[in-house]
Write a protein that holds these residues in place. Structure first.
Motif, PDB file in Angstrom:
ATOM      1  N   LYS A 105     -14.777   7.385   2.408  1.00  0.00           N
ATOM      2  CA  LYS A 105     -13.736   6.756   1.712  1.00  0.00           C
ATOM      3  C   LYS A 105     -14.104   5.973   0.393  1.00  0.00           C
ATOM      4  N   ILE A 106     -15.316   5.500   0.237  1.00  0.00           N
ATOM      5  CA  ILE A 106     -15.950   5.237  -0.766  1.00  0.00           C
ATOM      6  C   ILE A 106     -16.006   6.119  -1.845  1.00  0.00           C
ATOM      7  N   GLU A 107     -16.601   7.275  -1.331  1.00  0.00           N
ATOM      8  CA  GLU A 107     -16.842   8.400  -2.191  1.00  0.00           C
ATOM      9  C   GLU A 107     -15.484   8.873  -2.921  1.00  0.00           C
ATOM     10  N   TYR A 108     -14.448   8.933  -2.086  1.00  0.00           N
ATOM     11  CA  TYR A 108     -13.275   9.353  -2.659  1.00  0.00           C
ATOM     12  C   TYR A 108     -12.586   8.619  -3.598  1.00  0.00           C
ATOM     13  N   ILE A 109     -12.836   7.173  -3.585  1.00  0.00           N
ATOM     14  CA  ILE A 109     -12.366   6.278  -4.603  1.00  0.00           C
ATOM     15  C   ILE A 109     -13.350   6.396  -5.685  1.00  0.00           C
ATOM     16  N   ASN A 110     -14.516   6.381  -5.659  1.00  0.00           N
ATOM     17  CA  ASN A 110     -15.308   6.664  -6.650  1.00  0.00           C
ATOM     18  C   ASN A 110     -15.128   7.905  -7.644  1.00  0.00           C
ATOM     19  N   GLU A 111     -14.678   8.924  -6.724  1.00  0.00           N
ATOM     20  CA  GLU A 111     -14.504  10.146  -7.422  1.00  0.00           C
ATOM     21  C   GLU A 111     -13.123  10.110  -8.242  1.00  0.00           C
ATOM     22  N   ALA A 112     -11.989   9.368  -7.672  1.00  0.00           N
ATOM     23  CA  ALA A 112     -10.945   9.474  -8.121  1.00  0.00           C
ATOM     24  C   ALA A 112     -11.000   8.410  -9.630  1.00  0.00           C
ATOM     25  N   ILE A 113     -11.756   7.229  -9.426  1.00  0.00           N
ATOM     26  CA  ILE A 113     -11.879   6.402 -10.786  1.00  0.00           C
ATOM     27  C   ILE A 113     -12.665   7.265 -11.634  1.00  0.00           C
ATOM     28  N   GLY A 148      -4.894  11.695  -7.456  1.00  0.00           N
ATOM     29  CA  GLY A 148      -3.970  11.070  -6.548  1.00  0.00           C
ATOM     30  C   GLY A 148      -4.327  11.541  -4.975  1.00  0.00           C
ATOM     31  N   ASN A 149      -4.561  12.751  -4.716  1.00  0.00           N
ATOM     32  CA  ASN A 149      -4.906  13.064  -3.370  1.00  0.00           C
ATOM     33  C   ASN A 149      -6.256  12.224  -2.929  1.00  0.00           C
ATOM     34  N   LEU A 150      -7.336  12.011  -3.734  1.00  0.00           N
ATOM     35  CA  LEU A 150      -8.277  11.223  -3.229  1.00  0.00           C
ATOM     36  C   LEU A 150      -7.904   9.860  -3.034  1.00  0.00           C
ATOM     37  N   ASN A 151      -6.993   9.311  -3.901  1.00  0.00           N
ATOM     38  CA  ASN A 151      -6.729   7.861  -3.480  1.00  0.00           C
ATOM     39  C   ASN A 151      -5.742   8.052  -2.338  1.00  0.00           C
ATOM     40  N   ASN A 152      -5.100   8.969  -1.637  1.00  0.00           N
ATOM     41  CA  ASN A 152      -4.275   8.871  -0.604  1.00  0.00           C
ATOM     42  C   ASN A 152      -5.263   8.996   0.690  1.00  0.00           C
ATOM     43  N   LEU A 153      -6.539   9.933   0.452  1.00  0.00           N
ATOM     44  CA  LEU A 153      -7.375   9.930   1.502  1.00  0.00           C
ATOM     45  C   LEU A 153      -8.155   8.571   1.955  1.00  0.00           C
ATOM     46  N   ALA A 154      -8.095   7.710   0.994  1.00  0.00           N
ATOM     47  CA  ALA A 154      -8.767   6.590   1.055  1.00  0.00           C
ATOM     48  C   ALA A 154      -7.937   5.119   1.887  1.00  0.00           C
ATOM     49  N   MET A 211       0.850  -1.249   0.079  1.00  0.00           N
ATOM     50  CA  MET A 211      -0.173   0.016   0.174  1.00  0.00           C
ATOM     51  C   MET A 211       0.787   1.083   0.031  1.00  0.00           C
ATOM     52  N   LYS A 212       1.823   1.072   1.011  1.00  0.00           N
ATOM     53  CA  LYS A 212       2.766   2.474   0.941  1.00  0.00           C
ATOM     54  C   LYS A 212       3.388   2.632  -0.406  1.00  0.00           C
ATOM     55  N   LEU A 213       3.759   1.484  -1.158  1.00  0.00           N
ATOM     56  CA  LEU A 213       4.406   1.547  -2.462  1.00  0.00           C
ATOM     57  C   LEU A 213       3.519   2.327  -3.289  1.00  0.00           C
ATOM     58  N   PHE A 214       2.127   2.207  -3.299  1.00  0.00           N
ATOM     59  CA  PHE A 214       1.181   2.937  -4.197  1.00  0.00           C
ATOM     60  C   PHE A 214       1.257   4.224  -3.649  1.00  0.00           C
ATOM     61  N   VAL A 215       1.413   4.652  -2.664  1.00  0.00           N
ATOM     62  CA  VAL A 215       1.254   5.998  -2.065  1.00  0.00           C
ATOM     63  C   VAL A 215       2.497   6.820  -2.719  1.00  0.00           C
ATOM     64  N   PHE A 216       3.792   6.123  -2.801  1.00  0.00           N
ATOM     65  CA  PHE A 216       4.776   6.716  -3.333  1.00  0.00           C
ATOM     66  C   PHE A 216       4.719   6.876  -4.639  1.00  0.00           C
ATOM     67  N   LEU A 217       4.280   5.977  -5.479  1.00  0.00           N
ATOM     68  CA  LEU A 217       4.015   6.016  -6.900  1.00  0.00           C
ATOM     69  C   LEU A 217       3.081   7.347  -7.367  1.00  0.00           C
ATOM     70  N   THR A 218       1.994   7.291  -6.427  1.00  0.00           N
ATOM     71  CA  THR A 218       1.265   8.469  -6.730  1.00  0.00           C
ATOM     72  C   THR A 218       1.806   9.786  -6.676  1.00  0.00           C
ATOM     73  N   LEU A 219       2.859   9.879  -5.441  1.00  0.00           N
ATOM     74  CA  LEU A 219       3.294  10.948  -5.071  1.00  0.00           C
ATOM     75  C   LEU A 219       4.215  11.416  -6.364  1.00  0.00           C
ATOM     76  N   ILE A 220       5.184  10.409  -6.789  1.00  0.00           N
ATOM     77  CA  ILE A 220       6.002  10.642  -7.810  1.00  0.00           C
ATOM     78  C   ILE A 220       5.238  10.934  -9.245  1.00  0.00           C
ATOM     79  N   HIS A 221       4.265  10.601  -9.407  1.00  0.00           N
ATOM     80  CA  HIS A 221       3.476  10.826 -10.744  1.00  0.00           C
ATOM     81  C   HIS A 221       3.161  12.498 -10.511  1.00  0.00           C
ATOM     82  N   CYS A 222       2.633  12.703  -9.429  1.00  0.00           N
ATOM     83  CA  CYS A 222       2.225  14.200  -9.114  1.00  0.00           C
ATOM     84  C   CYS A 222       3.539  14.915  -9.120  1.00  0.00           C
TER      85      CYS A 222
END
Length: 230
Positions: free
Chosen positions: A208-216, A193-199, A1-12
């Motif tokens: 949390k589900i609202e955040y994910i759905n908006e990110a999708i 990316g922020n929405l993903n991190n919030l979930a 999970m923390k790998l995903f957070v990092f990759l999201t950050l790097i994309h930003c």
């Protein structure tokens, strides 16, 4: 999970990169190599390192000892980002200290980018005090410059630091601040990316589900297949 957070950050962070500041001399071949390194950062980081290394060599061949060179600094940043993705944290951070020696003193934005990435790297190295120190330096520079997009990126990074410290309430405040800025700037990929991190941590499940759905929805609209896969 923390790998995903990092990759999201790097994309930003990669999305917010800017071109080298104007200089008396720009090595065109090196500039093309820097661009190539950035283009394949996520698909082939090994080759991205090679492109950046060649660019650094070309620039170094034509510079005087101790000369400040922002194009070289951009090449070092490209190298450091790719090296980080390969898990070479120590060498990546050492390159950024070289970048601080290379950047021109008047280029505050580029200095801020270096500090921001140093914060990311120290977070990966679990030196959270250093991570916060450099994140604060970067945030201060971008606030002075009025660069809202990079302030949002720094807030997102700061949220990730506190997420790693299991300080979820603090992390959430930084993610929400980043999200608010990115929405106002219509930087929707960064907002996703922020929405993903919030979930990523415990809390109000419906929210949390609202955040994910908006990110999708955002990533579908952007046809961001990698992010949708995440």
């Amino acid at each position: 999970m923390k790998l995903f957070v990092f990759l999201t950050l790097i994309h930003c962070f990669a999305a917010l990169q800017i071109s080298a500041a104007p200089e008396a001399f720009i090595n065109e071949e090196a500039e093309k190599l820097i661009d190539k390194s950035r283009e394949i950062l996520f698909t082939n980081p090994e080759q991205a390192v090679l492109y950046a290394t060649k660019a650094i060599q070309l620039i170094t061949e034509n510079e005087k000892e101790g000369q400040k060179n922002d194009q070289k600094t951009e090449a070092i940043l490209a190298y450091s980002l790719a090296d980080k993705l390969l898990g070479n944290f120590d060498s990546s951070i050492r390159m950024l200290y070289d970048a601080l020696e290379s950047v021109t003193p008047s280029n505050n934005t580029l200095q801020g980018k270096i500090y921001a990435l140093m914060g990311v790297l120290y977070c990966s190295l679990t030196d959270y005090n250093k991570a916060i120190e450099f994140n604060d330096k970067a945030t201060s520079i971008f606030k002075t410059a009025g660069d809202s997009a990079m302030i949002a990126s720094c807030y997102n990074s700061r949220g990730i630091i506190h997420y790693n410290l299991d300080e979820f309430n603090i992390a959430e405040q930084f993610f929400l601040q980043a999200l608010s800025i990115n929405r106002s700037l219509k930087l929707m990929k960064e907002a996703a990316g922020n929405l993903n991190n919030l979930a990523l941590y415990k809390g109000d499940n419906e929210k949390k589900i609202e955040y994910i759905n908006e990110a999708i929805a955002i990533n579908k609209n952007l046809n961001a297949q990698w992010s949708l896969g995440e």
